[in-house]
Scaffold this motif. Structure first.
Motif, short mmCIF file in Angstrom:
data_model
loop_
_atom_site.label_atom_id
_atom_site.label_comp_id
_atom_site.label_asym_id
_atom_site.label_seq_id
_atom_site.Cartn_x
_atom_site.Cartn_y
_atom_site.Cartn_z
N PRO A 172 0.93 -1.36 0.04
CA PRO A 172 0.11 0.19 0.01
C PRO A 172 0.82 1.21 0.08
N ALA A 173 1.92 1.03 0.71
CA ALA A 173 2.75 2.30 0.68
C ALA A 173 3.40 2.67 -0.50
N ILE A 174 3.92 1.55 -1.13
CA ILE A 174 4.78 1.72 -2.40
C ILE A 174 3.51 2.24 -3.36
N GLY A 175 2.20 1.85 -3.30
CA GLY A 175 1.48 2.13 -4.38
C GLY A 175 1.08 3.94 -4.31
N ILE A 176 1.04 4.29 -2.84
CA ILE A 176 1.15 5.62 -2.60
C ILE A 176 2.14 6.45 -3.24
N LEU A 177 3.42 6.00 -3.15
CA LEU A 177 4.69 6.46 -3.91
C LEU A 177 4.61 6.19 -5.16
N GLY A 178 4.07 5.35 -5.73
CA GLY A 178 4.14 5.11 -7.33
C GLY A 178 3.19 6.02 -7.85
N GLN A 179 1.79 6.26 -7.32
CA GLN A 179 1.15 7.27 -7.96
C GLN A 179 1.53 8.70 -7.51
N THR A 180 2.17 9.32 -6.44
CA THR A 180 2.68 10.41 -6.40
C THR A 180 3.78 10.56 -7.21
N PHE A 181 4.65 9.56 -7.44
CA PHE A 181 5.87 9.87 -8.48
C PHE A 181 5.06 10.08 -9.91
N HIS A 182 4.13 9.37 -10.17
CA HIS A 182 3.72 9.42 -11.64
C HIS A 182 2.99 10.90 -11.77
N ASP A 183 2.29 11.34 -10.93
CA ASP A 183 1.44 12.73 -10.96
C ASP A 183 2.43 13.60 -10.89
N VAL A 184 3.68 13.43 -10.09
CA VAL A 184 4.65 14.63 -10.31
C VAL A 184 5.33 14.50 -11.55
N VAL A 185 5.80 13.41 -12.21
CA VAL A 185 6.39 13.55 -13.27
C VAL A 185 5.67 13.65 -14.61
N GLN A 186 4.41 13.11 -14.74
CA GLN A 186 3.47 13.17 -15.84
C GLN A 186 3.21 14.59 -16.19
N ALA A 187 3.28 15.59 -15.25
CA ALA A 187 3.07 16.89 -15.49
C ALA A 187 3.71 17.69 -16.25
N GLY A 188 5.15 17.07 -16.38
CA GLY A 188 6.36 17.67 -17.40
C GLY A 188 6.14 16.79 -18.61
N PHE A 189 5.21 15.87 -18.96
CA PHE A 189 5.36 15.31 -20.26
C PHE A 189 5.14 16.07 -21.63
N ALA A 190 6.01 16.10 -22.56
CA ALA A 190 5.85 16.80 -23.59
C ALA A 190 4.58 16.33 -24.57
N PRO A 191 3.69 16.94 -25.17
CA PRO A 191 2.59 16.47 -26.22
C PRO A 191 3.01 15.22 -26.92
N GLU A 192 4.38 14.92 -27.27
CA GLU A 192 4.70 13.94 -28.03
C GLU A 192 4.72 12.54 -27.17
N THR A 193 5.06 12.83 -26.08
CA THR A 193 5.03 11.51 -25.05
C THR A 193 3.55 11.04 -24.93
N ARG A 194 2.77 11.80 -25.00
CA ARG A 194 1.33 11.44 -24.46
C ARG A 194 0.69 10.96 -25.80
N ARG A 195 1.57 10.60 -26.91
CA ARG A 195 0.82 10.12 -28.18
C ARG A 195 1.29 8.73 -28.35
N SER A 196 0.63 7.93 -29.00
CA SER A 196 1.13 6.59 -29.15
C SER A 196 2.16 6.64 -30.36
N ARG A 197 3.35 5.95 -30.30
CA ARG A 197 4.12 5.87 -31.50
C ARG A 197 4.21 4.80 -32.26
N HIS A 198 3.18 3.80 -32.09
CA HIS A 198 3.09 2.74 -32.66
C HIS A 198 2.52 2.63 -34.05
N MET A 199 1.80 3.75 -34.30
CA MET A 199 1.22 3.89 -35.46
C MET A 199 1.30 5.26 -35.86
N ARG A 200 1.62 5.55 -37.07
CA ARG A 200 1.72 7.05 -37.50
C ARG A 200 0.83 7.41 -38.88
#
Length: 259
Positions: A161-189
């Motif tokens: 459970p504590a690792i769960g809180i850490l992982g969610q917090t980690f993601h919330d922190v870093v995803q705020a800085g994702f570039a638009p390209e990071t949020r798009r699938s690269r599998h199909m263009r």
């Protein structure tokens, strides 16, 4: 708990991925883990159900060849990733010991190469945190213990459970800085014009109506629609629209990506 005491101090809003990984590693090492891995993908699977290699796949204190192997095909054979898609809660896994229920559900012979690698690298156990977005994005945060002492698996389950809180917090922190390209699938263009034509097709417009809307000839619009269909492996325009939506390519039109 020690792990959570310094969480807000070490993972502050605006922290970039690399320093966030360093901070997360320091936190999990305090409670007995040795390594961390984080990945993010805007579209987890192809329309055929195959795992898509994530746009972000980074780790700390993992074997030198691990990220290369996972990017070159092991990711598609990883039972932890299959379990992450099937679970909304943190779960414990083991390379050689007793598995959690979600892992038992997904494990099959296809995963053997990854399990063999994990045993060779002495990945005793880990806790993986699946992070599902409403739009379908998937991220996972994993704390790993190499050469764990006897009984650490039970401790890992208590820490989940504590690792769960850490992982969610980690993601919330870093995803705020994702570039638009990071949020798009690269599998199909698709080209911007192909996306634009498919988006209008998804609204119910015919090729003739799309041509009128874009001030282009009908043959030109048909060319773009057919080209998009071939890239998507679609049998017809309905299937092309459905597959483009699966890869969230139609979202690009609303973001003003069409030329």
């Amino acid at each position: 708990m020690t792990l959570l005491t310094d969480l807000t101090q070490r993972l502050r809003p605006g922290t970039a991925l690399d320093p966030a990984l360093d901070a997360a590693l320091a936190l999990v090492q305090r409670v007995g883990f040795t390594s961390v891995i984080y990945d993010y993908t805007p579209v987890p699977r192809t329309h055929e159900g195959v795992l898509i290699t994530p746009n972000i796949l980074e780790g700390r204190e993992v074997p030198e060849d691990m990220m290369r192997l996972w990017r070159s095909g092991f990711y598609q054979l990883d039972p932890v990733q299959d379990a992450a898609l099937a679970s909304a809660a943190p779960f414990v896994w083991s390379a050689c010991g007793r598995q959690s229920r979600v892992m038992e559900t997904v494990l099959c012979q296809r995963h053997d190469p990854v399990l063999d690698y994990m045993r060779d690298m002495h990945f005793s156990c880990g806790v993986t945190v699946p992070i599902h977005h409403p739009g379908g994005d998937l991220a996972t945060f994993t704390a790993i213990c190499v050469d764990a002492k006897e009984g650490f698996g039970a401790q890992a389950a208590e820490l989940a459970p504590a690792i769960g809180i850490l992982g969610q917090t980690f993601h919330d922190v870093v995803q705020a800085g994702f570039a638009p390209e990071t949020r798009r699938s690269r599998h199909m263009r698709l080209s911007p014009r192909e996306v634009q034509c498919l988006s209008l097709c998804a609204e119910g417009l015919t090729a003739k109506e799309i041509a009128r809307r874009l001030d282009r000839s009908v043959p030109t619009v048909t060319l773009h629609l057919n080209s998009a269909g071939r890239k998507l492996g679609a049998r017809n325009r309905f299937q092309a629209v459905a597959r483009a939506a699966h890869y969230r390519l139609l979202d690009l039109e609303s973001e003003g990506q069409a030329a």
